[in-house]
Scaffold this motif. Structure first.
Motif, PDB file in Angstrom:
ATOM      1  N   SER A 174       0.919  -1.316   0.099  1.00  0.00           N
ATOM      2  CA  SER A 174       0.255   0.038  -0.099  1.00  0.00           C
ATOM      3  C   SER A 174       0.972   1.225  -0.063  1.00  0.00           C
ATOM      4  O   SER A 174       0.525   2.253  -0.478  1.00  0.00           O
ATOM      5  N   GLN A 199      -6.731   0.814  -0.321  1.00  0.00           N
ATOM      6  CA  GLN A 199      -7.081  -0.098   0.702  1.00  0.00           C
ATOM      7  C   GLN A 199      -8.286   0.252   1.538  1.00  0.00           C
ATOM      8  O   GLN A 199      -9.031  -0.300   1.765  1.00  0.00           O
ATOM      9  N   ASP A 248      -6.031  -1.546  -4.962  1.00  0.00           N
ATOM     10  CA  ASP A 248      -5.200  -2.006  -3.631  1.00  0.00           C
ATOM     11  C   ASP A 248      -6.263  -3.077  -2.956  1.00  0.00           C
ATOM     12  O   ASP A 248      -7.225  -2.391  -2.310  1.00  0.00           O
ATOM     13  N   GLU A 249      -6.390  -4.204  -3.214  1.00  0.00           N
ATOM     14  CA  GLU A 249      -7.044  -5.256  -2.549  1.00  0.00           C
ATOM     15  C   GLU A 249      -8.360  -4.879  -2.898  1.00  0.00           C
ATOM     16  O   GLU A 249      -9.359  -4.622  -1.917  1.00  0.00           O
ATOM     17  N   GLY A 282      -3.042  -2.165   6.667  1.00  0.00           N
ATOM     18  CA  GLY A 282      -4.599  -2.857   6.836  1.00  0.00           C
ATOM     19  C   GLY A 282      -4.651  -4.284   7.390  1.00  0.00           C
ATOM     20  O   GLY A 282      -5.220  -4.594   8.226  1.00  0.00           O
TER      21      GLY A 282
END
Ligand code: ATP
Ligand code: ATP
Ligand code: XYP
Ligand code: MG
Ligand code: MG
Lengths: 276, 411, 339, 411, 276
Positions: A56, A98, A177-178, E155
């Protein structure tokens, strides 16, 4: 359509985004050390790594959220600096963060069009609402109303909004991001479809994910980060999930492999138990 | 009413509410969710008015309400600026000083230096804008909390005001000047008041109608014509009644019309332009706004400039209404009243929540209490106590009308 | 009231009628000095009650805010008062108030502070500038008598208060030619005694033993100055005051404060009630003199020191010995024969 | 220093910094991250002191600094309460009124009613606590924003103060009473001051040493003995210097010692108890705190009670220092100064960030400016302007010392 | 240990937590309608459903965050009401929320022990730090320092902290709302191991997940929610992933199945292409 596809073909494999020697510290923690990455147009580059590996942070550097401590970024073969998110937008880099970065007090439409509202001096609410519904439908979103504050949405609904946001405008590179972390199975499938469509349109896509199945399904190359450093770049076709996991964890004997082993022995035991 | 389900009503979990009754249920639901900025305050206002009227029958007299409207305008305009800074989760403690300084500048330039009144006013307003710009620079460059910047401003501009007035202390603005006339004696003629009322209602209807037609064309749910007609008729009735009632004595003051006009303009800017969206976004989540590509610094700048400018305008009107400026202009409780008006009207101190109308409603609550209590023959000590208690009452009513805000996070 | 700033009253008897049940407004400027609520108001009310038992006095205090005073006048007018007794927060800004009231045929009696820019119907007061001059002169005379060496500190009232400006002018008129050096002066924000104390503490550090006396513009700031000397552990030089507060009387009795000034508030308040009553009856009382184009009556205040405190404050009945001579002050009272 | 890597230092991304030099680098890093509440303010303070000393050589004289310490205590204690409410992202606008009322109550009970001084003080303090409890009830039950509750309190308790003093207006506290003596003339004897200084340094060393030993035993990294010794020696040097310098005139006032003692106690409570943790948690994220099972309402209650109680204590000390109470006690800028002290000291208005020390440092900044400027022969107008500018200067220095706070979210 | 295991055995299959007819509205949206759920001790109940199906709302009702509009909750066979999170804690219900609910301004240790600090009047920092490291190691967390504010964690690091938090104290029921959404592969494996350990110790576990592989791996039963209503409860052993997905999406022909089909045909085509 055909012209776009031609353009796509022409540009495919040209590197749109390229990083060299990127480092970033936060206080005493070295989040990134000397990281390189290339994103060709019309390619999906998966960035994988353990928690805290720096994925990230890399995304934030690319999208102008944090400046890097050192290293160079090239965009369309020109060296650029990306000091602010606005600069990233101008270059054509769209990002799904994220942590989503939505304004909880604004509703879905307002969040979707934030910073790119239709008709700035007399907002065209009707058009924005119609386009919101279109976008959300495209992602199979299950959002009952688009006029509620984002604060009242479920985790997956928010993530859908964040993804839909990045599709407005005409990005050249899209960073996810994810993106599917909080999504349901149907929504995840739609996002993977979407990623494939983006690739077909010649965009460079950076996708971060912990889900190896998703990575295997859509990525062209996989870049592995480990403790803030490059730990290998593999073409997806040539690499097995086990190899990637080994690169991520830094060992072939890891929690995942142990768990798999155990569950296999258990299944075997169960079968024995059944047959006995 | 529609046989086909519109795009925005397809989710089966949505309870469909149609027509006027549905709209009312909707409003109640939203109010309970803490979602309707001003309605609960309005309820509080009704309660206060009733109490004050019982205590002194002069309170709701036409003459007194006319005074009330005129007394609300100056601080109300200042509160409008405060609403803007609160929306981005900042504060301006210096609006009192800036308003006093601005009045003093007008006094000095117009009365002592003999400049034309428009030039004096323009100078004061520009000065307000420059002050706001200065604040924004300090805020954006150094990240000094706005509380501290504007506290410094409070002191510095009070000093400047004293300095500007040093030779005189107090300056009278001539009664026959246009400015004083505007603030004290200029009332909208009855025919024009009624016309404006009708225009406002018609405007509400037309814009609603056009919007509803567009929505329906786009396949979205929309208010029915009946709904729109009921709403506009209600507005018309209220406005006509107000005009008629105030008209029993002097009518609607132009200064109040100016104030309401500014509230409407700000409402438009905040709710119907990209700039307004950005203001709410910055107040809701600065980092998200920044990542959306919004020029956050520019937004802060615009808001600080607006606030100081409104403070300057409010100061000029206050001076006009008093027909004088002095060393204590803008002092006293101007600051606190302006901030309190915004907060009482429902604007959050934590940013991102509130509307331009909160300035209007909030200042009317405050001025009602103050005016209502001056009609009672109370000792100062008792008056302070009663003011505090009534203020609290108004806001408790407001808070009880919404569902407990704390359960929805910060108030 | 055509074109006036406030509607004609919704209640009250029609103009020009009898004075039964009439209303009169008594509007005071601030709470910074205690006299308005503690003395002026009750004295005025009592006198009014004698003159017209059925009349109502509407009392308001503007708490140093000129705009609030304007609001109070408007609401008094809305209630149909027959006369307004006004101690203006801002003498200049009060012009608009006079204009408003007079346009509705309601007479305005300027009280305590003048309204120079727009003649009121009457002016009853003592002269604030004179007060400043008197306290300062009394101090200067005392210092000369004692052959005191050194200079003076001057603690003025609030920089935003017009009356404070007048007092300041008066003080200067007495000390500038006195031969005592003015070491430093200070405008006390909001007349706050704490601020006065802080400032004087600083000056004690600066000037140490050069301070021969302190001219303070009222008793509150004077008290602050005295505390500063006490807290610095330094001998308290002569300090002035103004208002003849009970607390100041006690300090004078104890020898901590040099003087204060007693305004004949009783006389002034009652005179203004008499005049207001005449106006309410539709008469036009004549002034003893004319000031600012206004028929006026000025009363002379008395400087109070240890020498005359007994007769001026106690024998006249302004204060009761029982209130003042408590605890540590009993000894001083005994010395001065106050009982 | 350790050959073995401790548990908390095993991540290879951590740059290891050892010894005194490492500690210094660490401090700088943390300050740049916006992490060190008070250090930047201290830098700002040094700058202001230098400027003021250049303007007037009396400023840093021992006598003036003694005044400064004594003048800081009362409002400083009030600011300590404000720090607590700001930590939970609330505000108390009524501390001025409550302090004035509390002083008035002491005056009336002690001087007029002849109660023993301890009883009068106890009554006032209890009253403060009850007021805070009342605020908390309104806040917890109705969810009324604390801004409005305490604004109502500001008015109501000012009224009550006027009412309590209505017969007298102003009451002298006898100079020879213990209370006034404590506030004006009670200084710590030199031997005791030095003893306290040594004890403080020794305490710092011992507690640090014990803690480091425990950590090492548990396999965690810990400060070296050298580090601890250096730190304690530095503290000792500073304290001894302060005691010696102030001792050149009157020395260290007991009232200031009381203030510093209260700061230390609050620091302990905030940083070393579950209650303190909960306060920070509620200020950082109420909902998360609630979900962690914290009794959020109880925390709010405790904080409002503390704040009003401190306001009452501050009011008593202010009255003692002036040796009088009057109608304007607690008025003027007490409110603003108390809040500003907390904010300038580095406590965030948005909750969850700040320390007890910010009250101490903040009030010293404010009183330094005020004291420094009263020593200059300035016109009031100029004094206001200069005060504003110097205040800003102090905080700009502070903000530049940290990395721009805005980039870390709300300041 | 053995005594615990005995206790576990004794209690296994006793229903610790049981919901009947739970409904919850938010304004005009009916988030839950008439939902039933049973959680036996020593069982892992997976709750699955599309985005916005009401899973997190159910979790919040169980953990005292929101009161239900109607319906009854039984805990240990007694009817209870759970008006506050503190009440849930007292009953022994520990929850990992989807939105984590951490205090960003507090550091890792402070967040872990929030509300259950060791030695309330003189915090035992050393013990808390030691135990923090133990817990985090157990979850394979990659957190460089536990003394940094949670605001600066990645995260996945945050999610690990939230999970670790719920293990302090001695819960009887543990509710995990998408616990592995942000976790790396190794951490996910550890959490699944952990869930199995919790089951072995006789706890009731409610796990919400969009990951069917994880559900199949650890759950005993799967409860499906669809648009706020029960849509079937299945023993994991008897049900295929496709069936669960069909129950979630409300159709056997859905985005997931379509995507699978497409990728199969593509793979087939690719093979053809290769062989040609
Ligand atoms: N703003 C910040 N301040 C301090 N440290 C930070 C900050 N942002 C990230 N870090 C640290 O940098 C490291 C990398 O974080 P990053 O968020 O890039 O990880 P990630 O690879 O995205 O992990 P995950 O898979 O958990 O999302 C972490 O150790 C994190 O604690
Ligand atoms: N506080 C709230 N206010 C209003 N509506 C809410 C609130 N919380 C949830 N909702 C609505 O209730 C519905 C169910 O939300 P919930 O969070 O339970 O979904 P979920 O099943 O957890 O979904 P996901 O898989 O995306 O996490 C959603 O439509 C959501 O918008
Ligand atoms: O008596 C004084 C009064 O004249 C002035 O206006 O305000 C302060 C008082 O002390
Ligand atoms: Mg990440
Ligand atoms: Mg959920």
């Amino acid at each position: 359509m055909t012209s776009t596809q031609q353009a796509a073909e022409r540009r495919t494999d040209e590197v749109v985004l390229s990083l060299r020697g990127i480092s970033k510290h936060f206080g005493a923690v070295a989040a990134l050390t000397d990281v390189d990455l290339d994103v060709p147009a019309g390619h999906v580059v998966a960035v994988v790594g353990d928690n805290g590996a720096g994925k990230s942070t890399l995304v934030k550097i690319l999208s102008g959220v944090h400046p890097p401590d050192s290293g160079t970024i090239c965009f369309d073969s020109k060296e650029v600096s990306i000091p602010t998110p606005a600069a990233a937008h101008r270059l054509g880099i769209a990002t799904v963060f994220q942590d989503l970065a939505l304004c909880e007090n604004l509703n879905v439409i307002q969040n979707l069009f934030l910073g790119q509202e239709v008709r700035p001096l007399r907002l065209n609410e009707v058009e924005m609402e119609t386009r919101s519904w279109d976008l959300l439908r495209q992602l199979s979103a299950k959002i009952p109303s688009v006029r509620v504050p984002v604060a009242s949405l479920s985790g997956g609904q928010r993530q859908t909004v964040a993804i839909a946001r990045s599709l407005l405008g005409e990005p050249k590179v899209i960073i996810l991001d994810e993106p599917t972390a909080a999504l349901g199975v149907a929504q995840t499938a739609e996002v993977l479809n979407l990623v494939e469509r983006l690739r077909e349109h010649g965009l460079g896509v950076v996708m971060i994910s912990h889900n190896m199945a998703d990575v295997q399904a859509v990525a062209d190359t996989v870049a592995v980060l480990r403790l803030g450093r490059n730990n290998g770049v593999f073409p997806v076709a040539d690499v097995s999930t086990e190899d990637i996991i080994a690169a991520i964890t830094g060992a072939t004997d890891n929690a995942v492999s142990q768990r798999n082993e155990r569950s296999q022995t258990r299944q075997a035991r169960d079968k024995e138990g059944l047959s006995s | 009413m529609n046989t086909m389900v519109t795009t925005d009503r397809q989710d089966e979990r949505l309870q469909s509410r149609v027509g006027v009754r549905g709209a009312i249920t909707d409003v109640i639901e939203r109010a309970r969710g803490g979602d309707l900025g001003v309605i609960p305050v309005a309820v509080g206002l009704v309660v206060i008015w009733s109490v004050l009227q019982v205590l002194n029958p002069v309170f709701l007299s036409s003459a007194n309400l006319v005074n009330l409207t005129l007394e609300s305008a100056a601080v109300g305009i200042i509160a409008l600026g405060i609403v803007c800074v609160l929306l981005v989760a900042q504060i301006d403690l210096s609006v009192g000083s800036v308003s006093g300084l601005s009045g003093a500048v007008v006094g000095v330039l117009f009365v002592l230096q003999g400049l034309p009144i428009w030039a004096a006013i323009a100078a004061a307003v520009v000065m307000g804008a420059v002050i706001g710009w200065l604040y924004a620079q300090l805020f954006n460059r150094f990240g000094v909390p706005s509380f501290v910047i504007t506290l410094a401003g409070l002191l510095a501009f009070l000093g400047l005001q004293l300095y500007v007035l040093r030779t005189r202390g107090s300056i009278n603005l001539p009664f026959d000047s246009g400015l004083v006339h505007f603030a004290q004696l200029a009332f909208v003629p009855a025919w024009l008041s009624y016309t404006l009322a009708v225009l406002a209602a018609a405007g509400l209807f037309t814009s609603g109608y056009v919007h509803a037609r567009e929505r329906r064309k786009a396949g979205l749910s929309a208010n029915s014509v009946t709904m729109l007609a009921v709403r506009s008729a209600a507005l018309l009735a209220v406005l006509v009644f107000v005009v008629w009632y105030l008209g029993r004595t002097r009518g609607v003051g132009w200064m109040f019309v100016l104030f309401v006009g500014m509230v409407l303009v700000m409402h438009y800017l905040l709710s119907r332009t990209r700039w307004g969206r950005s203001v709410y976004a910055v107040g809701g989540n600065v980092e998200a706004a920044r990542r959306a590509g919004i020029n956050v610094k520019a937004i802060y700048t615009s808001v600080f400039v607006l606030c100081s400018t409104f403070a300057a305008v409010g100061g000029i009107l206050a001076a006009a209404r008093l027909a004088a400026v002095n060393q204590s202009s803008g002092g006293g409780d101007v600051n606190l009243n302006a901030i309190a008006a915004a907060v009482i009207g429902g604007t959050s101190l934590f940013g991102g929540r509130g509307t331009a109308f909160s300035a209007l409603l909030g200042i009317i609550v405050i001025q009602s209490i103050s005016s209502g209590l001056t009609l009672l023959n109370l000792d100062s000590s008792i008056r302070f106590v009663v003011t505090g208690v009534v203020l609290l009452l108004a806001v408790v009513v407001d808070s009880v009308a919404r569902k407990s805000r704390t359960s929805h996070g910060r108030a | 009231g055509s074109g006036s700033d406030s509607g004609s009253g919704a209640t009250g008897s029609p103009a020009g009628g009898g004075v039964e049940n009439a209303k009169v407004a008594f509007l005071m400027p601030d709470l910074a000095s205690t006299r308005y609520e503690l003395q002026d108001k009750p004295l005025f009310e009592a006198r009014m009650k004698q003159l017209c038992p059925s009349c109502t006095v509407i009392y308001q205090n503007a708490d140093s805010d000129a705009a609030k005073q304007q609001q109070q006048v408007n609401s008094a007018l809305a209630q149909g008062v027959k006369a307004i007794v006004l101690d203006p927060v801002d003498s200049a800004a009060a012009a608009t108030i006079v204009q408003t009231a007079q346009s509705q045929q309601v007479p305005v009696i300027a009280y305590d502070r003048p309204i120079p820019d727009k003649p009121a119907d009457y002016y009853v007061s003592f002269d604030n500038e004179k007060i400043g001059a008197m306290i300062a002169q009394s101090l200067v005379d005392h210092l000369k008598e004692q052959n005191a060496q050194g200079g003076l500190l001057e603690v003025n009232g609030s920089p935003t208060d017009a009356a404070a400006g007048l007092i300041k002018k008066g003080i200067h008129s007495a000390i500038d030619p006195s031969g005592f050096k003015l070491l430093a002066e200070y405008d006390t924000p909001d007349w706050q005694p704490e601020k006065a104390q802080t400032w004087v503490s600083g000056q004690i550090t600066r000037f140490r033993d050069q301070i021969a006396g302190v001219v303070a513009a009222n008793d509150g700031t004077g008290g602050g100055a005295i505390s500063a000397f006490k807290a610095a552990g330094v001998k308290v030089p002569p300090v002035t005051g103004n208002d003849a507060e009970l607390a100041a009387a006690q300090r004078i009795i104890a020898g901590d404060q040099y003087n204060t000034i007693s305004k004949p508030i009783k006389i002034v308040a009652e005179a203004s009630a008499n005049i207001a009553y005449e106006f309410m009856q539709g008469k036009k009382p004549a002034g003893k003199t004319t000031l600012y184009d206004t028929p006026s009556e000025l009363f002379v205040p008395t400087v109070v020191t240890r020498e005359n405190i007994k007769e001026v404050l106690f024998e006249s009945g302004i204060m009761k010995a029982a209130d003042a001579c408590t605890g540590e002050y009993a000894k001083g009272c005994a010395e001065l024969g106050i009982e």
